[in-house]
Motif scaffolding. Sequence first.
Motif, PDB file in Angstrom:
ATOM      1  N   CYS A   3       5.984   0.647  23.740  1.00  0.00           N
ATOM      2  CA  CYS A   3       5.973  -0.120  22.364  1.00  0.00           C
ATOM      3  C   CYS A   3       4.860  -1.204  22.705  1.00  0.00           C
ATOM      4  O   CYS A   3       4.104  -1.577  21.609  1.00  0.00           O
ATOM      5  N   GLN A   4       4.713  -1.840  23.855  1.00  0.00           N
ATOM      6  CA  GLN A   4       3.813  -2.778  24.111  1.00  0.00           C
ATOM      7  C   GLN A   4       2.293  -2.129  24.276  1.00  0.00           C
ATOM      8  O   GLN A   4       1.258  -2.860  23.683  1.00  0.00           O
ATOM      9  N   GLN A  29       9.602   2.852  13.790  1.00  0.00           N
ATOM     10  CA  GLN A  29       7.991   2.650  13.528  1.00  0.00           C
ATOM     11  C   GLN A  29       7.980   2.684  11.959  1.00  0.00           C
ATOM     12  O   GLN A  29       8.516   3.399  11.404  1.00  0.00           O
ATOM     13  N   VAL A  53       7.260  10.190  21.722  1.00  0.00           N
ATOM     14  CA  VAL A  53       8.599   9.700  22.245  1.00  0.00           C
ATOM     15  C   VAL A  53       9.447  10.648  22.816  1.00  0.00           C
ATOM     16  O   VAL A  53      10.289  10.347  23.800  1.00  0.00           O
ATOM     17  N   TYR A 100      14.411   3.382  18.847  1.00  0.00           N
ATOM     18  CA  TYR A 100      12.811   3.309  18.590  1.00  0.00           C
ATOM     19  C   TYR A 100      12.660   3.377  17.002  1.00  0.00           C
ATOM     20  O   TYR A 100      13.123   4.167  16.355  1.00  0.00           O
ATOM     21  N   LYS A 131       9.780   0.486  26.521  1.00  0.00           N
ATOM     22  CA  LYS A 131       9.233  -0.874  26.457  1.00  0.00           C
ATOM     23  C   LYS A 131       7.678  -0.655  26.571  1.00  0.00           C
ATOM     24  O   LYS A 131       6.833  -1.415  25.739  1.00  0.00           O
ATOM     25  N   ARG A 176      -0.186  -0.309  21.038  1.00  0.00           N
ATOM     26  CA  ARG A 176      -1.120  -1.150  19.892  1.00  0.00           C
ATOM     27  C   ARG A 176      -2.611  -1.104  20.296  1.00  0.00           C
ATOM     28  O   ARG A 176      -3.278  -1.296  19.600  1.00  0.00           O
ATOM     29  N   ARG A 213       3.401  -0.489  13.779  1.00  0.00           N
ATOM     30  CA  ARG A 213       4.426  -1.611  13.786  1.00  0.00           C
ATOM     31  C   ARG A 213       5.516  -0.873  14.433  1.00  0.00           C
ATOM     32  O   ARG A 213       6.240   0.070  13.723  1.00  0.00           O
ATOM     33  N   MET A 214       6.201  -1.233  15.764  1.00  0.00           N
ATOM     34  CA  MET A 214       6.919  -0.231  16.244  1.00  0.00           C
ATOM     35  C   MET A 214       7.843  -1.305  16.933  1.00  0.00           C
ATOM     36  O   MET A 214       7.493  -2.527  17.351  1.00  0.00           O
ATOM     37  N   GLY A 215       9.132  -0.863  17.568  1.00  0.00           N
ATOM     38  CA  GLY A 215       9.870  -1.657  18.347  1.00  0.00           C
ATOM     39  C   GLY A 215      11.292  -1.072  18.859  1.00  0.00           C
ATOM     40  O   GLY A 215      11.336  -0.039  18.496  1.00  0.00           O
ATOM     41  N   LEU A 216      12.017  -1.632  19.510  1.00  0.00           N
ATOM     42  CA  LEU A 216      13.323  -1.050  19.878  1.00  0.00           C
ATOM     43  C   LEU A 216      14.624  -2.193  19.560  1.00  0.00           C
ATOM     44  O   LEU A 216      14.418  -3.376  19.589  1.00  0.00           O
TER      45      LEU A 216
END
Length: 341
Positions: free
Chosen positions: A118-119, A143, A165, A141, A115, A122, A129-132
Amino acid sequence: MPEESAARSHTGPPRRQLSLPLVRRAHLTPYVALLKEIGAPVNRYLQRAKLPMQDSPATEYMSNRAYFEFVGIAAREEGIRDLGYRACMQVGRKRLSNELVARMEQSPTLYEALKAFCQGVRKDATHIRMGLVEEPDRVLYWQHSAPEAGSIGWDISEQLVTSIVVDVVRLFAGPQWCPRWIRSPECMEHLPRASMYGGGDRLVIPVPRTILHLPPLAVRAGFRSTTLPLSQPDDLPDALREILKGYLRNGQASLELAAEIVGTSTRTLQRQLKNSGTSYSRVLDQARYEVAARLLTEPHNQAIDVAYASGYSDPSNFSRAFRRMAGVSPSRYRSYVAGVK
């Protein structure tokens, strides 16, 4: 009315908002190092991509388009399709900002580290642009590709993000960890135990929930010191976290108490913690989690007692907070630790 028609004619349709995605110049460092090692004309590639020469500070930003153009030119001219992975596999998370690296390395669990990645990433690259994505037995994960990257630039972006990662996960799961499948064919040589999956315009890396709760390897090996002097700023978060554990049950672990323990003002304490890449609330959350995780390994401890011992008056709040840290509920964590999959 004529005046209204004239106004519409003068203003015209709304114009598309321009944007300028940025990436820190430090991201070029591993590429430049590898290219120099093989004798590639780095300055020529920088000129062709319209980038400043190598003596520019690493903290400066460059345009995302120029960055991808540089790595694309270098990959084509040198015939290195896996340039992203080869340049970054030895660097891994260290290619990111020191602040973000410190936050990931100090995370109590792998889930928290992912987390944080991802935070925080940037700040290093504004275009990403990414996230879980949460799934029952894993998190994914993801992107998105950057439109300006081009095919080669996106392939290389996939490779470097994969290397980061994988490095982050291995910090918690061990050096042999490998994702079950991967999309980038250039990474297959370096991750031979991963299966290929095809299609799509995004990178996806699966991480099973059975390892999300793991603390860093160094902590599991007993490398964390619990007797470090508070006068050393780098040791302050670890030492304070250990001390706070004794104040959780009675709900006394306030910022004011922590400042009194350290012998300083609340403002100074907050500043020193920030300089160490963390905050008081984060240190407190980690102390609560570590107490709860230890108590949950003992089968006779009831969940409600674990909640109170961790400083929560409401068991539901405890459950939510624990899941935020571990990526699993307290009961599922207990099952994993006990070896029940």
